[in-house]
Design an enzyme around this catalytic site. Structure first.
Site, PDB file in Angstrom:
ATOM      1  N   CYS A 168      -6.651   0.470  12.499  1.00 53.02           N
ATOM      2  CA  CYS A 168      -7.815  -0.186  11.984  1.00 53.02           C
ATOM      3  C   CYS A 168      -8.664  -0.682  13.190  1.00 53.02           C
ATOM      4  O   CYS A 168      -9.685  -1.348  13.054  1.00 53.02           O
ATOM      5  CB  CYS A 168      -7.340  -1.373  11.232  1.00 53.02           C
ATOM      6  SG  CYS A 168      -6.324  -0.890   9.878  1.00 53.02           S
TER       7      CYS A 168
ATOM      8  N   SER B 245       1.007  -1.182   0.042  1.00 52.85           N
ATOM      9  CA  SER B 245      -0.053   0.091  -0.114  1.00 52.85           C
ATOM     10  C   SER B 245       0.864   1.133  -0.152  1.00 52.85           C
ATOM     11  O   SER B 245       1.922   1.426   0.914  1.00 52.85           O
ATOM     12  CB  SER B 245      -0.833  -0.062   1.254  1.00 52.85           C
ATOM     13  OG  SER B 245      -1.885   1.245   1.115  1.00 52.85           O
ATOM     14  N   GLY B 246       0.724   2.264  -0.956  1.00 56.30           N
ATOM     15  CA  GLY B 246       1.506   3.146  -0.931  1.00 56.30           C
ATOM     16  C   GLY B 246       1.321   4.461   0.036  1.00 56.30           C
ATOM     17  O   GLY B 246       2.739   4.903   0.372  1.00 56.30           O
TER      18      GLY B 246
END
Length: 384
Positions: free
Chosen positions: A321, A198-199
């Site tokens: 998260c 993920s960037g």
């Protein structure tokens, strides 16, 4: 503001933004267009970005598929391979400490006829190869083990797990969202068949990720529609995101040695000082086989959220998260911590944009805050 929450997301570096701007304002065409100059230029930029990402992990350009982020990449890898290859077997192996993007995907598959084995970890959060081997059955079709844990930073023996899977003829996927750009990765040498990234975890933009799929593997499409991404992932390509992600990853890989030295020094000072100067604390995760930027500590007799608020949002407690939940982290419970200790967890995650002065300022505040919170805690009464 001192920002110590880089495991959740990172600041976009100026060099990355500079690389993205021309794709917004000049080469803004649709990369799937075959006849307009802006479209052709956009397609060339996308191809170059794909090659850059591939080079960073030892893959080939046609093995990289751009996605919307790490969660999509995990979903696509696990669902896509399992559903496409159901005839080969319906058993999947994963671990108890995976990111919810993996755990919830496995739960979905369990509701759709698949069997999932959740392999335990040791007290430092490490997955052991022999436990993976014990879990393998004749109908095992996929093993998915995270490269490094997002909460406690422990790095798993990925190459050894991959070698075992290949010996048994099983496909191996790793969620490497926290590891890409932080530690060296070579998918071929490490026996990895699929890898998620993920960037925004390495100073790139949000909303862009990638999935490496070894040549020859077949997956069901997660998103249906057009013929983008070699016909495997429909939707107009996010060219600015891909260009930004590639620029950020190249920066991370090209400067990894010096960046790692700087970040590790800050990490170790935090860990060593906290363990030496504050009583009743515990380091979570492996002491040395951990991400260079990760510090995860449990402070007994106080709540992690109270500590977080007292530090005025300068650090993160738990992970992005799971924060906001009243339940303790599933990772901390999986490594054997009781609820009352797991509730006192705090994660600090650094980047090369942080400084030792910020570490010193943080440490100066931390001790008095812990002492004050414990003085108000009924759990701490009588402990001294």
């Amino acid at each position: 503001m001192v920002y110590f929450d880089n495991a959740a997301t990172t600041k976009v570096k100026q060099e990355v933004l500079d690389a993205m701007l021309p794709v917004f304002t000049e080469n803004y065409g649709n990369a799937s267009s075959t006849y307009t100059t802006p479209g052709i230029n956009a397609r060339e930029a996308l191809t170059e970005a794909r090659q850059t990402v591939a080079d960073a992990i030892g893959a080939s350009e046609r093995e990289i598929y751009f996605t919307a982020g790490g969660s999509e990449s995990d979903n696509w890898a696990i669902k896509g391979y399992a559903l496409k290859n159901r005839a080969k077997g319906n058993h999947i192996i994963t671990t108890t400490v995976e990111h919810h993007a993996v755990l919830h995907t496995c739960e979905f598959l369990e509701k759709n006829g698949f069997e999932v084995t959740y392999v335990p970890v040791d007290s430092e959060g490490m997955v052991h190869v022999e436990d993976i081997e014990k879990a393998i059955k004749d109908n095992t079709v996929l093993v998915t083990v995270m490269f490094a844990n997002n909460e406690i930073g422990t790095i798993n023996p990925i190459a050894e797990i991959g070698a075992l899977c290949h010996e048994k003829g099983i496909v191996f996927h790793t969620d490497a969202v926290q590891a890409v750009g932080a530690v060296p990765i070579d998918v071929k040498a490490m026996n990895i068949d699929m890898l998620s990234m993920s960037g925004h975890k390495f100073h790139g933009p949000k909303g862009i990720g990638a999935l490496y799929v070894r040549k020859g593997l077949r997956l069901d499409n997660l998103i249906h529609g057009g013929a983008q991404e070699q016909g495997r992932r429909a939707g107009t390509e996010n060219v600015p995101g891909a260009v930004g992600m590639a620029a950020a990853l190249k920066l991370a890989v090209d400067h990894m040695e010096e960046k790692t030295a700087k970040v590790t020094a800050m990490r170790d000072k935090l860990i060593d000082t906290i363990l030496a100067e504050i009583p009743y604390v515990r380091l979570n995760g492996h002491r040395t086989k951990r991400l260079p930027n990760n510090v995860s500590i449990c402070f007994r007799y106080i709540e992690g959220e109270s500590l977080l608020l007292s530090l005025d949002m300068k650090v993160s407690s738990g992970s992005a998260c799971t924060s906001g939940s009243l339940d303790p982290s599933h990772v901390l419970l999986a490594i054997g911590l009781p609820h009352e200790i797991a509730h006192g967890s705090m994660r600090v995650s650094l980047s090369d944009l942080n400084t030792m002065d910020e570490v010193d300022a943080f440490l100066k505040e931390l001790g008095p805050i812990v002492k004050r919170l414990r003085s108000m805690s009924p759990l701490f009464e009588g402990v001294e």
